[in-house]
Write an enzyme that holds these catalytic residues in place. Structure first.
Site, PDB file in Angstrom:
ATOM      1  N   ASP A 193       0.840  -1.206   0.000  1.00 49.68           N
ATOM      2  CA  ASP A 193       0.000   0.000   0.000  1.00 49.68           C
ATOM      3  C   ASP A 193       0.876   1.257   0.000  1.00 49.68           C
ATOM      4  O   ASP A 193       0.365   2.378  -0.067  1.00 49.68           O
ATOM      5  CB  ASP A 193      -1.016  -0.007   1.145  1.00 49.68           C
ATOM      6  CG  ASP A 193      -0.381  -0.119   2.513  1.00 49.68           C
ATOM      7  OD1 ASP A 193       0.859  -0.210   2.603  1.00 49.68           O
ATOM      8  OD2 ASP A 193      -1.138  -0.112   3.510  1.00 49.68           O
ATOM      9  N   SER A 194       2.214   1.071  -0.012  1.00 53.24           N
ATOM     10  CA  SER A 194       3.131   2.182  -0.276  1.00 53.24           C
ATOM     11  C   SER A 194       2.822   2.809  -1.628  1.00 53.24           C
ATOM     12  O   SER A 194       3.275   3.914  -1.921  1.00 53.24           O
ATOM     13  CB  SER A 194       4.584   1.697  -0.240  1.00 53.24           C
ATOM     14  OG  SER A 194       4.754   0.576  -1.077  1.00 53.24           O
ATOM     15  N   ASP A 218      -1.075  -6.147   0.123  1.00 51.09           N
ATOM     16  CA  ASP A 218      -1.500  -5.515   1.380  1.00 51.09           C
ATOM     17  C   ASP A 218      -3.006  -5.330   1.442  1.00 51.09           C
ATOM     18  O   ASP A 218      -3.606  -4.800   0.498  1.00 51.09           O
ATOM     19  CB  ASP A 218      -0.902  -4.098   1.471  1.00 51.09           C
ATOM     20  CG  ASP A 218       0.429  -4.047   2.178  1.00 51.09           C
ATOM     21  OD1 ASP A 218       0.654  -4.863   3.102  1.00 51.09           O
ATOM     22  OD2 ASP A 218       1.248  -3.190   1.819  1.00 51.09           O
ATOM     23  N   LYS A 229      -1.112  -9.540   3.159  1.00 52.01           N
ATOM     24  CA  LYS A 229      -0.306  -8.923   4.230  1.00 52.01           C
ATOM     25  C   LYS A 229      -1.173  -7.963   5.045  1.00 52.01           C
ATOM     26  O   LYS A 229      -1.923  -7.163   4.485  1.00 52.01           O
ATOM     27  CB  LYS A 229       0.915  -8.195   3.655  1.00 52.01           C
ATOM     28  CG  LYS A 229       1.820  -7.608   4.751  1.00 52.01           C
ATOM     29  CD  LYS A 229       3.218  -7.282   4.264  1.00 52.01           C
ATOM     30  CE  LYS A 229       3.371  -5.939   3.619  1.00 52.01           C
ATOM     31  NZ  LYS A 229       3.002  -4.786   4.471  1.00 52.01           N
ATOM     32  N   GLU A 270      -1.152  -5.533   8.878  1.00 57.88           N
ATOM     33  CA  GLU A 270      -0.276  -4.875   9.848  1.00 57.88           C
ATOM     34  C   GLU A 270      -0.849  -4.976  11.255  1.00 57.88           C
ATOM     35  O   GLU A 270      -2.046  -4.713  11.456  1.00 57.88           O
ATOM     36  CB  GLU A 270      -0.116  -3.388   9.489  1.00 57.88           C
ATOM     37  CG  GLU A 270       0.542  -3.160   8.144  1.00 57.88           C
ATOM     38  CD  GLU A 270       0.800  -1.688   7.848  1.00 57.88           C
ATOM     39  OE1 GLU A 270       0.514  -0.832   8.716  1.00 57.88           O
ATOM     40  OE2 GLU A 270       1.284  -1.399   6.744  1.00 57.88           O
ATOM     41  N   GLU A 293       9.652  -4.254  10.102  1.00 57.00           N
ATOM     42  CA  GLU A 293      10.118  -2.979   9.534  1.00 57.00           C
ATOM     43  C   GLU A 293      10.708  -2.085  10.620  1.00 57.00           C
ATOM     44  O   GLU A 293      10.056  -1.832  11.647  1.00 57.00           O
ATOM     45  CB  GLU A 293       8.953  -2.267   8.831  1.00 57.00           C
ATOM     46  CG  GLU A 293       9.366  -0.913   8.265  1.00 57.00           C
ATOM     47  CD  GLU A 293       8.388  -0.311   7.275  1.00 57.00           C
ATOM     48  OE1 GLU A 293       7.392  -0.974   6.903  1.00 57.00           O
ATOM     49  OE2 GLU A 293       8.630   0.844   6.860  1.00 57.00           O
TER      50      GLU A 293
HETATM   51  O1  KIV Z   1       3.623  -1.113   1.587  1.00 61.01           O
HETATM   52  C1  KIV Z   1       4.815  -1.449   1.533  1.00 61.01           C
HETATM   53  O2  KIV Z   1       5.551  -1.158   0.582  1.00 61.01           O
HETATM   54  C2  KIV Z   1       5.363  -2.214   2.661  1.00 61.01           C
HETATM   55  C3  KIV Z   1       6.848  -2.444   2.692  1.00 61.01           C
HETATM   56  C4  KIV Z   1       7.557  -1.227   3.129  1.00 61.01           C
HETATM   57  C5  KIV Z   1       7.212  -3.617   3.531  1.00 61.01           C
HETATM   58  O3  KIV Z   1       4.644  -2.601   3.518  1.00 61.01           O
END
Ligand code: KIV
Length: 266
Positions: free
Chosen positions: A43-44, A82, A110, A112, A179
């Protein structure tokens, strides 16, 4: 094709593996040529693709769109995607949104957090959906942390992170991401759990490494975090090509020359 059992074998054999974030088909093809082991549709993308200043505005539809773009062209990497901010607060919502991403082509979802995710992790595992739990600096909680800060410093915080990691693995998590935590803590977590652990800013002792693609191509803007290395302009990438940067990252992680002490936190 990389699968979870490939990564489990890598962990047992001490073979370090790679992960890069990726958001479109063209880059996924280049990553395939470089034999990047796993791809994360992170989600970056909210920050590096959409121009937001956090990951919070990203939606499930955004994630499904980018996941499908990668899945269409990827034949080699295990695909992690994510679940975005506030899309897994309730169990029914989390299950429905995981289904959307799995049907878009993800292999692993994924999420969090810590031990509060155990029920969700077990529910998804029982429904055929492996999870990767992201611990430490979890960017969706930036407003709780008051900024992007190193996590797990001090005995109490370190003990909690280790306990969270063990709890989600006992609940059925297939992978962990750590992280921005002290390298010593990342090693302790990696040694304590049977599943592969992927690190970013977590030192050299995790089983795998992940970087945001734009960062490792030297496109980070503002203050560059110490765990980033620019593989595009690295002299060993003599062609200074993007494919060369991916290949150099793959080689450096496998042989253990990245990350070094200068990329880690104490
Ligand atoms: O969203 C993302 O790119 C991440 C990485 C930084 C692990 O969660």
């Amino acid at each position: 094709m990389t699968t979870l059992s490939t990564l489990n074998k890598f962990k047992k054999a001490g073979t370090k593996f790679t992960c890069l974030t990726c958001y479109d088909s063209m880059f996924a093809r280049m990553m395939e040529k470089a034999e990047i082991d796993t791809i994360l549709i992170g989600d970056s993308l909210g920050m590096v693709v959409q121009g937001h200043d956090s990951t919070l505005p990203v939606t499930v539809n955004d994630m499904a769109y980018h996941t499908a773009n990668i899945a269409r062209s990827n034949k080699h990497a295990l695909i992690l995607a994510d679940l975005p901010f506030m899309s897994y607060v309730t169990l029914p919502e989390a299950v429905a949104n995981s289904r959307t991403l799995m049907q878009a082509g993800a292999h692993v979802i994924k999420i969090e957090g810590g031990s509060e995710l155990c029920e969700l992790v077990t529910t998804l595992a029982q429904a055929g959906t492996p999870t990767c739990v992201h611990l430490g600096l979890t960017p969706q909680s930036v407003n709780v942390f008051g900024g992007y800060k190193i996590q797990g410093r001090g005995d109490e915080a370190a003990d909690k992170l280790l306990a969270d990691a063990k709890a989600v693995v006992a609940a059925g998590a297939a992978l962990l991401v750590l992280e921005c935590v002290p390298a010593v803590l990342a090693k302790a977590v990696t040694d304590a759990v049977a599943v592969p652990v992927i690190g970013i800013g977590a030192g050299a002792d995790t089983d795998g490494q992940v970087l945001v693609m734009h960062d490792m191509l030297g496109m980070a803007h503002g203050r560059v975090p110490r765990f980033i290395h620019d593989f595009l302009t690295d002299d060993r990438n003599s062609a200074h090509s993007i494919e060369g940067a991916f290949a150099l990252y793959q080689q450096s992680v496998r042989e253990g020359s990245f990350p070094t002490e200068q990329h880690q936190f104490s």
